[in-house]
Motif scaffolding. Structure first.
Motif, PDB file in Angstrom:
ATOM      1  N   ILE A   9       0.703  -1.342   0.026  1.00 61.61           N
ATOM      2  CA  ILE A   9      -0.295  -0.143   0.012  1.00 61.61           C
ATOM      3  C   ILE A   9       1.097   1.149   0.061  1.00 61.61           C
ATOM      4  CG2 ILE A   9      -2.083  -0.763   0.981  1.00 61.61           C
ATOM      5  CD1 ILE A   9      -1.190  -0.112   3.902  1.00 61.61           C
ATOM      6  N   PHE A  67       0.586   4.609   3.728  1.00 63.02           N
ATOM      7  CA  PHE A  67      -0.560   4.598   3.567  1.00 63.02           C
ATOM      8  C   PHE A  67      -1.375   5.298   4.951  1.00 63.02           C
ATOM      9  CE2 PHE A  67      -4.772   2.880   2.628  1.00 63.02           C
ATOM     10  CZ  PHE A  67      -4.617   3.056   1.245  1.00 63.02           C
ATOM     11  N   LEU A 106      -4.880   6.423   5.200  1.00 64.59           N
ATOM     12  CA  LEU A 106      -6.764   6.859   4.522  1.00 64.59           C
ATOM     13  C   LEU A 106      -7.431   6.815   5.667  1.00 64.59           C
ATOM     14  CD1 LEU A 106      -8.366   6.298   2.054  1.00 64.59           C
ATOM     15  CD2 LEU A 106      -8.364   3.732   2.087  1.00 64.59           C
ATOM     16  N   THR A 107      -7.478   5.718   6.365  1.00 65.55           N
ATOM     17  CA  THR A 107      -8.337   5.977   8.021  1.00 65.55           C
ATOM     18  C   THR A 107      -8.307   7.047   8.886  1.00 65.55           C
ATOM     19  OG1 THR A 107      -7.973   3.499   7.562  1.00 65.55           O
ATOM     20  CG2 THR A 107      -9.031   3.947  10.144  1.00 65.55           C
ATOM     21  N   GLY A 130     -13.675   4.213   9.229  1.00 66.52           N
ATOM     22  CA  GLY A 130     -12.453   3.533   9.105  1.00 66.52           C
ATOM     23  C   GLY A 130     -12.784   2.309   8.129  1.00 66.52           C
ATOM     24  N   SER A 131     -13.916   1.542   8.340  1.00 67.20           N
ATOM     25  CA  SER A 131     -14.173   0.988   6.507  1.00 67.20           C
ATOM     26  C   SER A 131     -15.336   1.312   5.442  1.00 67.20           C
ATOM     27  CB  SER A 131     -15.236  -0.158   7.167  1.00 67.20           C
ATOM     28  OG  SER A 131     -16.059  -0.156   8.476  1.00 67.20           O
ATOM     29  N   TRP A 152      -3.676   4.580  12.707  1.00 66.86           N
ATOM     30  CA  TRP A 152      -3.398   3.365  12.119  1.00 66.86           C
ATOM     31  C   TRP A 152      -2.590   3.387  11.328  1.00 66.86           C
ATOM     32  CZ3 TRP A 152      -3.205   0.065  15.853  1.00 66.86           C
ATOM     33  CH2 TRP A 152      -4.783  -0.015  17.343  1.00 66.86           C
ATOM     34  N   VAL A 153      -1.653   4.795  10.961  1.00 64.21           N
ATOM     35  CA  VAL A 153      -1.378   4.699   9.856  1.00 64.21           C
ATOM     36  C   VAL A 153       0.047   3.857  10.043  1.00 64.21           C
ATOM     37  CG1 VAL A 153       0.376   5.632   8.308  1.00 64.21           C
ATOM     38  CG2 VAL A 153      -2.133   6.525   8.985  1.00 64.21           C
ATOM     39  N   GLY A 154       0.091   2.713   9.218  1.00 65.70           N
ATOM     40  CA  GLY A 154       1.079   1.751   9.520  1.00 65.70           C
ATOM     41  C   GLY A 154       2.620   2.386   9.042  1.00 65.70           C
ATOM     42  N   LEU A 203       0.780  -7.274  16.840  1.00 64.07           N
ATOM     43  CA  LEU A 203       1.625  -5.807  15.632  1.00 64.07           C
ATOM     44  C   LEU A 203       2.755  -5.182  17.165  1.00 64.07           C
ATOM     45  CD1 LEU A 203      -0.712  -5.282  13.134  1.00 64.07           C
ATOM     46  CD2 LEU A 203       0.553  -7.413  13.123  1.00 64.07           C
ATOM     47  N   ASN A 230       2.664   2.132  14.496  1.00 63.89           N
ATOM     48  CA  ASN A 230       0.919   3.155  13.969  1.00 63.89           C
ATOM     49  C   ASN A 230       1.272   4.051  14.055  1.00 63.89           C
ATOM     50  OD1 ASN A 230       0.476   0.278  13.988  1.00 63.89           O
ATOM     51  ND2 ASN A 230      -1.435   1.088  12.252  1.00 63.89           N
TER      52      ASN A 230
HETATM   53  C1  LIG Z   1      -2.818  -3.171  12.735  1.00 65.13           C
HETATM   54  C2  LIG Z   1      -3.353  -2.058  12.202  1.00 65.13           C
HETATM   55  C3  LIG Z   1      -2.798  -1.542  10.561  1.00 65.13           C
HETATM   56  C4  LIG Z   1      -3.103  -0.511   9.756  1.00 65.13           C
HETATM   57  N1  LIG Z   1      -3.234   0.291   9.100  1.00 65.13           N
HETATM   58  C5  LIG Z   1      -3.666   1.358   8.634  1.00 65.13           C
HETATM   59  C6  LIG Z   1      -2.869   1.629   7.862  1.00 65.13           C
HETATM   60  O1  LIG Z   1      -1.464   1.742   7.053  1.00 65.13           O
HETATM   61  N2  LIG Z   1      -3.466   2.782   6.467  1.00 65.13           N
HETATM   62  C7  LIG Z   1      -4.866   3.416   6.746  1.00 65.13           C
HETATM   63  O2  LIG Z   1      -5.369   4.373   6.611  1.00 65.13           O
HETATM   64  N3  LIG Z   1      -5.008   2.196   7.560  1.00 65.13           N
HETATM   65  C8  LIG Z   1      -4.968   1.154   8.741  1.00 65.13           C
HETATM   66  N4  LIG Z   1      -5.651   1.096   9.709  1.00 65.13           N
HETATM   67  C9  LIG Z   1      -7.099   1.305   9.417  1.00 65.13           C
HETATM   68  C10 LIG Z   1      -7.755   0.042   8.863  1.00 65.13           C
HETATM   69  O3  LIG Z   1      -7.770   0.137   7.560  1.00 65.13           O
HETATM   70  C11 LIG Z   1      -8.845   0.177   9.895  1.00 65.13           C
HETATM   71  O4  LIG Z   1      -9.363  -0.266  10.879  1.00 65.13           O
HETATM   72  C12 LIG Z   1     -10.483  -0.571   8.900  1.00 65.13           C
HETATM   73  O5  LIG Z   1     -10.628  -0.048   7.624  1.00 65.13           O
HETATM   74  C13 LIG Z   1     -11.152  -0.316   9.861  1.00 65.13           C
HETATM   75  O6  LIG Z   1     -11.820   0.695  10.323  1.00 65.13           O
HETATM   76  P1  LIG Z   1     -12.176   0.558  11.819  1.00 65.13           P
HETATM   77  O7  LIG Z   1     -11.495   0.490  12.977  1.00 65.13           O
HETATM   78  O8  LIG Z   1     -12.678   2.411  11.781  1.00 65.13           O
HETATM   79  O9  LIG Z   1     -13.695   0.283  12.038  1.00 65.13           O
HETATM   80  P2  LIG Z   1     -15.382   0.179  12.051  1.00 65.13           P
HETATM   81  O10 LIG Z   1     -15.001   1.291  10.716  1.00 65.13           O
HETATM   82  O11 LIG Z   1     -15.881   1.581  13.062  1.00 65.13           O
HETATM   83  O12 LIG Z   1     -15.574  -0.633  11.827  1.00 65.13           O
HETATM   84  C14 LIG Z   1     -15.622  -1.725  13.011  1.00 65.13           C
HETATM   85  C15 LIG Z   1     -16.679  -2.990  12.723  1.00 65.13           C
HETATM   86  O13 LIG Z   1     -18.254  -2.710  11.902  1.00 65.13           O
HETATM   87  C16 LIG Z   1     -17.990  -4.045  11.356  1.00 65.13           C
HETATM   88  N5  LIG Z   1     -19.114  -3.134  10.035  1.00 65.13           N
HETATM   89  C17 LIG Z   1     -18.580  -1.836   9.838  1.00 65.13           C
HETATM   90  N6  LIG Z   1     -19.370  -1.053   8.280  1.00 65.13           N
HETATM   91  C18 LIG Z   1     -20.479  -2.326   8.208  1.00 65.13           C
HETATM   92  C19 LIG Z   1     -21.362  -3.140   7.252  1.00 65.13           C
HETATM   93  N7  LIG Z   1     -21.478  -2.244   6.402  1.00 65.13           N
HETATM   94  N8  LIG Z   1     -22.202  -4.010   7.724  1.00 65.13           N
HETATM   95  C20 LIG Z   1     -21.186  -4.562   8.787  1.00 65.13           C
HETATM   96  N9  LIG Z   1     -20.794  -5.206   9.487  1.00 65.13           N
HETATM   97  C21 LIG Z   1     -19.291  -3.427   9.924  1.00 65.13           C
HETATM   98  C22 LIG Z   1     -16.695  -3.785  10.968  1.00 65.13           C
HETATM   99  O14 LIG Z   1     -16.281  -4.974   9.872  1.00 65.13           O
HETATM  100  C23 LIG Z   1     -15.765  -4.003  12.139  1.00 65.13           C
HETATM  101  O15 LIG Z   1     -16.006  -5.347  12.217  1.00 65.13           O
HETATM  102  C24 LIG Z   1      -5.151  -0.242  10.859  1.00 65.13           C
HETATM  103  C25 LIG Z   1      -6.114  -0.834  11.596  1.00 65.13           C
HETATM  104  C26 LIG Z   1      -5.124  -1.441  12.663  1.00 65.13           C
HETATM  105  C27 LIG Z   1      -5.533  -2.389  13.258  1.00 65.13           C
END
Ligand SMILES: Cc1cc2nc3c(=O)[nH]c(=O)nc-3n(C[C@H](O)[C@H](O)[C@H](O)COP(=O)(O)OP(=O)(O)OC[C@H]3O[C@@H](n4cnc5c(N)ncnc54)[C@H](O)[C@@H]3O)c2cc1C
Length: 292
Positions: free
Chosen positions: A100, A130, A132-133, A138-139, A163-165, A207, A212
């Motif tokens: 990434i 990278f 983004l978050t 997040g997701s 959370w930027v690795g 990890l 991060n």
């Molecule tokens: C160790 C680690 C390294 C990371 N490295 C990076 C990085 O290098 N760069 C970067 O940008 N980000 C990074 N991230 C961030 C990672 O991409 C986000 O944690 C991820 O996108 C999930 O976002 P969130 O933690 O805010 O969870 P949330 O978005 O709050 O989600 C919480 C839970 O709800 C579920 N959920 C969400 N939406 C739905 C839906 N519509 N239906 C059903 N279930 C749902 C999810 O699957 C999850 O289980 C890292 C995270 C971690 C933990």
């Protein structure tokens, strides 16, 4: 070719690729004890860059034109599978730096940007990340709130990523922000830019040898030539990076599972309880076969 017909895919590697994978194996073995020590002490493994830099792993799938080894996805994934046997921390370093990180530039940057940034990353002088978050995105990255506006020859970014690795050590990152028309664009950021601040996120539960960062953009000045790809198309770039990132996580996970299996077998062949080796117990045998 049908994508579902895996039997037609060629998983064989050449002698040259095999030699490279042996070098990856040696590098992994050489840092195993140090990685364990760093993990227990919750600190970044400072031997990753020198040891893996020596064998070219820091630019494994990046074109030779930019100092990489130019290997295909299969070779890179086999390398990550082996690295995964040392744990997800080590593999995460490579996912962030290469899958990434560099691959986003290789796939989307223009020629000037590639020439400027990639050679330092393949040599290990510069580590990539990278961003983004965000705390509230997040997701669902499409809901991001980091913003950019234009000011003469520059973009000005404001917002927060987390959370930027590799975020505490990276010299170059890609990031994503929303413009006045609400469309999202991608940017290449030099981390010594004015208005860029990165801070380690502490107290993680896993990890532990990869760090991060939380990143704050406070009127961060980004030259217009650092726009990545087409203005307003940044989310497509981010999503393509996530696909490459997921593949790297999957390859590493295969390595983790192999390592669990090997260690479990070794232990069961040494440990005796109730008058016999654990390996002789039917229930243990069932557990081991269920890993396979
Ligand atoms: C160790 C680690 C390294 C990371 N490295 C990076 C990085 O290098 N760069 C970067 O940008 N980000 C990074 N991230 C961030 C990672 O991409 C986000 O944690 C991820 O996108 C999930 O976002 P969130 O933690 O805010 O969870 P949330 O978005 O709050 O989600 C919480 C839970 O709800 C579920 N959920 C969400 N939406 C739905 C839906 N519509 N239906 C059903 N279930 C749902 C999810 O699957 C999850 O289980 C890292 C995270 C971690 C933990």
């Amino acid at each position: 070719m049908s994508y579902s017909n895996l039997s037609k895919m060629n998983f064989e590697v050449s002698e040259e690729q095999k030699n490279f994978l042996e070098q990856v194996d040696s590098a992994c073995t050489s840092i195993r004890d140090h990685e364990s020590k760093c993990y227990l002490e919750e600190r970044a493994n400072d031997r990753i860059v020198p040891e893996f830099g020596k064998i070219g792993m820091l630019g494994c799938p990046i074109s030779k034109k930019y100092g990489g080894l130019g290997y295909d996805v299969l070779t890179y994934m086999l390398a990550l599978e082996r690295i995964g046997k040392e744990g997800n921390s080590l593999r995460t370093f490579f996912s962030a730096h290469i899958s990434i990180g560099q691959m986003v530039l290789q796939n989307w940057a223009d020629e000037d940007q590639k020439r400027k940034y990639l050679p330092n990353t393949t040599s290990g002088k510069s580590i990539m990340a990278f961003a983004l978050t965000e705390p509230t995105a997040g997701s669902d990255p499409a809901s991001m709130t980091t913003k950019f506006e234009e000011n003469g020859d520059n973009f000005i970014l404001n917002g927060k990523k987390h959370w930027v690795g590799n975020g505490t050590i990276a010299k170059v990152i890609t990031t994503y922000a929303r413009g006045p028309d609400r469309r999202i664009s991608a940017f290449i950021i030099d981390t010594d830019s004015k208005g860029f601040h990165a801070e380690e996120m502490k107290d993680k539960v896993g990890l532990l040898t990869v760090k991060n960062a939380e990143i704050n953009f406070e009127n961060c000045v980004v030259p217009k030539k650092n726009l990545l790809g087409t203005k307003g198309k940044g989310l497509s770039i981010a999503y393509s990076a996530l696909i490459d990132g997921r593949l790297s996580v999957a390859a590493g996970a295969v390595g983790v599972m192999n390592d669990c299996l090997e260690e479990s077998i070794k232990h069961s062949q040494k440990r005796e309880q109730h008058g016999a080796l654990l390996a002789k117990k039917q229930l243990i045998q069932e557990h081991l076969t269920s890993i396979i």
